[in-house]
Enzyme design. Sequence first.
Site, short mmCIF file in Angstrom:
data_model
loop_
_atom_site.label_atom_id
_atom_site.label_comp_id
_atom_site.label_asym_id
_atom_site.label_seq_id
_atom_site.Cartn_x
_atom_site.Cartn_y
_atom_site.Cartn_z
N GLU A 102 0.92 -1.82 -14.72
CA GLU A 102 1.45 -0.74 -13.89
C GLU A 102 0.76 -0.73 -12.54
O GLU A 102 -0.39 -1.14 -12.42
CB GLU A 102 1.22 0.58 -14.65
N ASP A 103 1.46 -0.27 -11.51
CA ASP A 103 0.85 -0.21 -10.18
C ASP A 103 -0.12 0.96 -10.09
O ASP A 103 -1.25 0.82 -9.65
CB ASP A 103 1.91 -0.12 -9.07
N ASP A 106 -0.37 8.26 -12.07
CA ASP A 106 -0.52 9.50 -11.30
C ASP A 106 -0.60 10.65 -12.31
O ASP A 106 -1.67 10.97 -12.82
CB ASP A 106 0.69 9.57 -10.36
N GLY A 108 0.64 10.42 -15.22
CA GLY A 108 0.51 9.75 -16.52
C GLY A 108 1.77 9.87 -17.37
O GLY A 108 1.87 9.27 -18.44
N PHE A 155 -1.17 10.27 -1.43
CA PHE A 155 -0.07 9.31 -1.51
C PHE A 155 -0.42 8.01 -0.78
O PHE A 155 -0.88 8.03 0.36
CB PHE A 155 1.21 9.91 -0.91
N ARG A 168 6.17 -1.87 1.03
CA ARG A 168 5.62 -2.63 -0.11
C ARG A 168 4.92 -3.91 0.33
O ARG A 168 4.07 -4.44 -0.36
CB ARG A 168 6.75 -3.04 -1.06
#
Length: 179
Positions: A102-103, A106, A108, A155, A168
């Site tokens: 996963e990246d 947050d 969860g 963020f 990205r």
Amino acid sequence: MDTLQVLDKTFRISIPEATIKREVSRVAKEIANDLNGKEPLFLPVLNGSFVFAADLLREVNIPCEVSFIKLTSYQGTQSTGEIREVIGLAKDITDRHVVIVEDIIDSGLTMAHMIETLKAHNPASIKVCTLLVKPGALKVKIPIDYCCMEIPNEFIVGYGLDYDGFGRNTRDIYTVIES
Ligand code: 5GP
Ligand code: MG
């Protein structure tokens, strides 16, 4: 470049490429040590983890397989709380040692949902590997087996992570500057 403009927001560099490389390499070695001989099946979660998965997997030097899955839960910079499975499991994971890639974790909620979904397919084991975790944002308890870095509840974009689809394609990670 120390700042980055993505759509209407400005970001400042927060994790340089060299730090990311070092931590990804550390975690890749841990995984290779732990799962050697188990032929793990890596399940990177699209879209956000495509860059991380590419770098990680090239350093996990043991026999393994990779199959992508796709989930979405975010719109803009806010979690919608609603998790949608877009691309399902293409591989049979029964009796396999599965590693979710996963990246960022947050709240969860995405990961909790994913673990439950995968468990129903009876894998031999499930490990969670994430590039980033925001410990201050976690709403549910999840076993995070491998984590490259912890970050504050802000963020971020870059290295695969987006802001409304953009941002990205950077080597470093950037944090939003709240105006
Ligand atoms: P969670 O379900 O843990 O709240 O959210 C997980 C997903 O939200 C991540 O896989 C990621 O796609 C997205 N996400 C969470 N925090 C951030 C962030 O700071 N930046 C970006 N670009 N995406 C995030
Ligand atoms: Mg993600």
